[in-house]
Scaffold this active site. Structure first.
Site, PDB file in Angstrom:
ATOM      1  N   GLU A  52       0.851  -0.961  -0.181  1.00  0.00           N
ATOM      2  CA  GLU A  52      -0.225   0.124   0.048  1.00  0.00           C
ATOM      3  C   GLU A  52       1.166   1.191   0.623  1.00  0.00           C
ATOM      4  OE1 GLU A  52      -2.233  -3.091   1.743  1.00  0.00           O
ATOM      5  OE2 GLU A  52      -0.698  -2.534   2.042  1.00  0.00           O
ATOM      6  N   PHE A 114     -12.008  -7.427  13.102  1.00  0.00           N
ATOM      7  CA  PHE A 114     -11.002  -7.776  12.004  1.00  0.00           C
ATOM      8  C   PHE A 114     -10.512  -6.756  11.236  1.00  0.00           C
ATOM      9  CE2 PHE A 114      -9.320  -9.919   8.384  1.00  0.00           C
ATOM     10  CZ  PHE A 114      -7.812 -10.107   8.608  1.00  0.00           C
TER      11      PHE A 114
END
Length: 584
Positions: A52, A114
């Site tokens: 990223e 999560f």
């Protein structure tokens, strides 16, 4: 009439309506609805990066080489946190990018779900503005507002955090024309009284200098043209920060070269000795000013900047002008011409004569001898063999970055992409991918050091997958070069962890990715090897083995003023003869 569509579809439609043609990203659970919409259309290209951070740097490269905002799309949690370095880099260098992040569903926010992270909280200090969109009806308006904020005023990164349930739900889509962007309207025109005061100072100045920065380039092509017209009409010498290279051509007769910590002797001496400093689109960064109390002590200082918070933040300004660089330069030219195009010609000519004496120091002089490639020579040959091409240059961070800035010349804006404010190792490779996507037929070269390049080496997969012929020109000194230099000069030659060991065979690494690798360690072979790199039609890793302990000069040591520079051996005697204070 508003159109009903899902939030995921809104994202893609808003990007299309904003003129976006390329998105750099990496999928994950929290953005799969958006990725599904991307799959079902052909107007926007998605470039799959391998990390990223690479996505955001690629978006930066795209933005800086086109003048248009870059776009990155990443998932929640680690996807968003991996983007933070790129966001901070873009904030410090004023690069317009829009980063879209996925988020866990709204009803799970705050539950430590999560891949949940407080993305808005984490990125608030490293974005120009950010949003968490909890209602689908607000999504399209927010995206359009984000593009406006990113590109208006002082450009910068923005982030929109989009929960997964907002992507699935339906709402009303608002077009860019119908979106309300009135809350943020930066001042574009400068105060005419202050502009007139600056023109009066230009008319009287005996030792004027233009100190320019990335703000000139960010303002658009017209600003660079107006700057060139003003400089050439007045004959006032001009220098630039690392970020502003190309706004004024390197071949221009009034060009002094880059200033600052590793700037040219003549540029730094002119900044120190001027009586009128005209700062255009720069921010008096510490790499530029050196010791603040001794920074250009006898000059009147004018500061043109669209960001009011930059004025008087570091250096007290005598003539502050808040406004867009292009608009202000246009008004300066109008006022100066209307008042008769006056300049203190005799004094300015004498000033240029003094600058010519400083030029004779030849501060970039070095000696290429023997069979070991000097890094300066490698960059000079790269410059000579590529300058006739339609060329874009990115860099990593370190000595190689400074040598590229010193020895490569840029005739136009938006051709030079480097990490200035944050100094991000790993920036250049993904940035070159973004540049190549924007300019598929151009020659794109990333000047790198082996240590910096390894930080985002995984993007070789992206280059090969998308057939991007980016050239990775690695100056391999098997050292963390700039760190080693500081340790030699300032830390008693204690080289604490600045030697790279267990380096890969870069040729084999290139081949493992399916790219071409080139190795060169002999100056006699360098030209042919560079031409081989240029002429290859795919991505290349060029491993150029160079002198391991070469230092980058000139250098203003920490805590010293502009007129006290460390010079290389070949230039020191000339500086003493020219009357400069030189540290040896």
């Amino acid at each position: 009439m508003a159109r009903q569509m899902t939030g995921a579809k809104m994202v893609v439609q808003a990007l299309k309506d904003q003129g976006v043609d390329t998105v750099f990203g990496y999928p994950g659970g929290a953005v799969l609805p958006i990725y599904d919409e991307i799959f079902q259309q052909n107007d926007i290209r998605h470039i799959l990066v391998r990390h990223e951070q690479g996505a955001v740097h690629a978006a930066e490269g795209y933005a800086r080489s086109t003048g248009k905002p870059g776009v990155a799309l990443v998932t929640s949690g680690p996807g968003a946190t991996n983007a933070v370095t790129g966001l901070t880099d873009a904030l410090l260098d004023s690069i317009p990018i829009v980063v879209l992040t996925g988020q866990v569903p709204t009803f799970m926010i705050g539950s430590d779900a999560f891949q949940e992270a407080d993305t808005v909280g984490i990125t608030r200090p490293c974005t120009k503005h950010n949003w968490l969109v909890k209602e689908t009806d607000r999504l399209s308006q927010t995206i359009h507002e984000a593009f406006h904020v990113a590109t208006s005023g002082r450009p910068g990164p923005v982030l929109i955090d989009i929960p997964k349930d907002v992507q699935f739900a339906s709402g009303d889509y608002v077009s860019p024309k119908a979106a309300d962007t009135s809350r943020y309207q930066p001042q574009m025109k400068g105060d005419l009284a202050a502009i007139t005061e600056l023109v009066e100072a230009i008319e009287k100045a005996e030792r004027p200098v233009f100190y320019t920065g990335g703000g000139v380039i960010n303002s658009g092509p017209a600003a660079s043209q107006l700057l060139r017209e003003l400089v050439d009409a007045t004959g006032i010498p001009i220098t630039s920060t690392l970020m502003g290279l190309g706004a004024y051509p390197a071949s221009g007769e009034n060009w002094l070269g880059m200033l600052g910590m590793h700037g040219l002797y003549e540029a730094n001496m002119a900044m120190h000795g001027c009586d009128l400093m005209i700062c255009v689109g720069a921010r008096f960064d510490d790499r530029i000013t050196g010791l603040i109390s001794a920074f250009s002590p006898k000059s009147k200082k004018a500061h043109i900047d669209i960001d009011p918070s930059s004025i008087n933040k570091v250096v007290k300004t005598d003539i502050p002008i808040v406004g867009d660089v292009g608009h202000v330069l246009e008004d300066i030219l109008k006022v100066w011409k209307a008042r008769g195009r006056k300049i203190n010609r005799a004094a300015v000519d004498k000033w240029q004569g003094q600058i010519d004496e400083w030029r004779k120091v030849d501060c970039l002089k070095y000696k290429q001898a023997g069979k070991v490639i000097k890094p300066q020579y490698a960059i000079q040959r790269l410059e000579e063999l590529t300058k006739g091409h339609d060329r874009y240059v990115t860099t990593e961070v370190g000595q190689h970055q400074m040598w590229a800035a010193q020895y490569m010349g840029f005739e136009d804006p938006n051709r030079w992409m480097t990490s200035g404010g944050l100094g991000t190792m790993g920036y250049g490779f993904p940035a070159s991918i973004g540049v190549q996507m924007a300019h598929p037929d151009s020659l794109v070269i990333n000047v790198a050091g082996e240590a910096s390049w390894l930080m985002n080496m995984q993007e070789m997969g992206t280059a090969v997958q998308f057939r991007l012929p980016v050239k990775q020109f690695i100056l391999n000194n098997e050292r963390l070069g700039m760190v080693r230099q500081w340790q030699e000069l300032l830390h008693g030659e204690r080289y604490s962890h600045s030697w790279s060991e267990a380096l890969p065979d870069f040729v084999k690494l290139a081949e493992a990715f399916g790219a071409k690798g080139i190795y060169c360690d002999n100056p006699d072979d360098l030209d042919d090897a560079i031409l081989e790199m240029i002429n290859h039609d795919g991505p290349v890793i060029f491993d150029c083995l160079v002198e391991k302990h070469e230092n980058c000069f000139p250098m203003i040591p920490s805590g010293k003023p502009h007129n006290e520079m460390l010079l290389g051996e070949a230039s020191t005697q000339g500086a003493i003869e020219a009357g400069g204070a030189v540290l040896v």
